[in-house]
Design an enzyme around this catalytic site. Sequence first.
Site, PDB file in Angstrom:
ATOM      1  N   TYR A 139      33.042  35.296  31.107  1.00 55.43           N
ATOM      2  CA  TYR A 139      34.040  35.822  32.037  1.00 55.43           C
ATOM      3  C   TYR A 139      33.466  35.948  33.455  1.00 55.43           C
ATOM      4  O   TYR A 139      34.050  35.423  34.418  1.00 55.43           O
ATOM      5  CB  TYR A 139      34.572  37.163  31.522  1.00 55.43           C
ATOM      6  CG  TYR A 139      35.920  37.557  32.106  1.00 55.43           C
ATOM      7  CD1 TYR A 139      36.644  36.682  32.894  1.00 55.43           C
ATOM      8  CD2 TYR A 139      36.465  38.814  31.859  1.00 55.43           C
ATOM      9  CE1 TYR A 139      37.871  37.036  33.425  1.00 55.43           C
ATOM     10  CE2 TYR A 139      37.691  39.185  32.388  1.00 55.43           C
ATOM     11  CZ  TYR A 139      38.383  38.291  33.176  1.00 55.43           C
ATOM     12  OH  TYR A 139      39.585  38.643  33.706  1.00 55.43           O
ATOM     13  N   GLU A 146      35.155  30.528  40.248  1.00 58.96           N
ATOM     14  CA  GLU A 146      36.432  30.536  40.958  1.00 58.96           C
ATOM     15  C   GLU A 146      36.265  31.057  42.383  1.00 58.96           C
ATOM     16  O   GLU A 146      36.751  30.446  43.351  1.00 58.96           O
ATOM     17  CB  GLU A 146      37.437  31.403  40.187  1.00 58.96           C
ATOM     18  CG  GLU A 146      37.837  30.819  38.840  1.00 58.96           C
ATOM     19  CD  GLU A 146      38.626  31.800  37.983  1.00 58.96           C
ATOM     20  OE1 GLU A 146      39.219  32.741  38.563  1.00 58.96           O
ATOM     21  OE2 GLU A 146      38.646  31.652  36.751  1.00 58.96           O
TER      22      GLU A 146
END
Length: 217
Positions: A139, A146
């Site tokens: 995660y 990103e």
Amino acid sequence: SYFALLNVSFSLSFRWLVIAVGLVRAYLAKGSYHSLYYSIEKPLKFFQTGALLEILHCALGIVPSSVVLTAFQVMSRVFLTWAVTHSVKEVQTEDSVLLFVVAWTITEIIRYSFYTFSLLNHLPYLIKWARYTLFIVLYPMGVSGELLTIYAALPFVRQSGLYSISLPNKYNFSFDYYTFLILVMISYIPIFPQLYFHMLHQRRKVLSHTEEHKKSE
């Protein structure tokens, strides 16, 4: 029906396996992990856009996930895929793109394998453990990829004026895509910890229950 649920879970897992195989084959052929994005660009765009249906699947109960969490995850990934990586060609060679693609791919293969085996009533402990443990690394890895990709896109967006609308115009409306991307990055600050701690809570609940069940046997 049961078979419809099984088919959806299996097909969703399979499509991410296609991307994983594409990455591995490209790496073996090139001998380098740089610019591997181009090897899986088309299937990534196709499968990730198709993931919008997952929101509907959650709403209908086909996939046992939160509608809100799934909607946020899917929309953010579609945004990264099209509005950033596709739209700003200069970032496609960034290693950060590979970072989030690998994180997404491993996460989804594990997640849908978990759903598939659960439907078959034959869930190996290893898959359950992976589902509720590997996110601890994957995660943050995906979020880092990103954010770094959006950050890398900023100077090109500012220079080109991509998707921006300036005044004056007949609609009396302006939009600065550069500022919007900065706001998107800032939005990760309150949202990421909530999702991450939610998964940690789920991990404690699911795995501790499994350990207690093993002891009782």
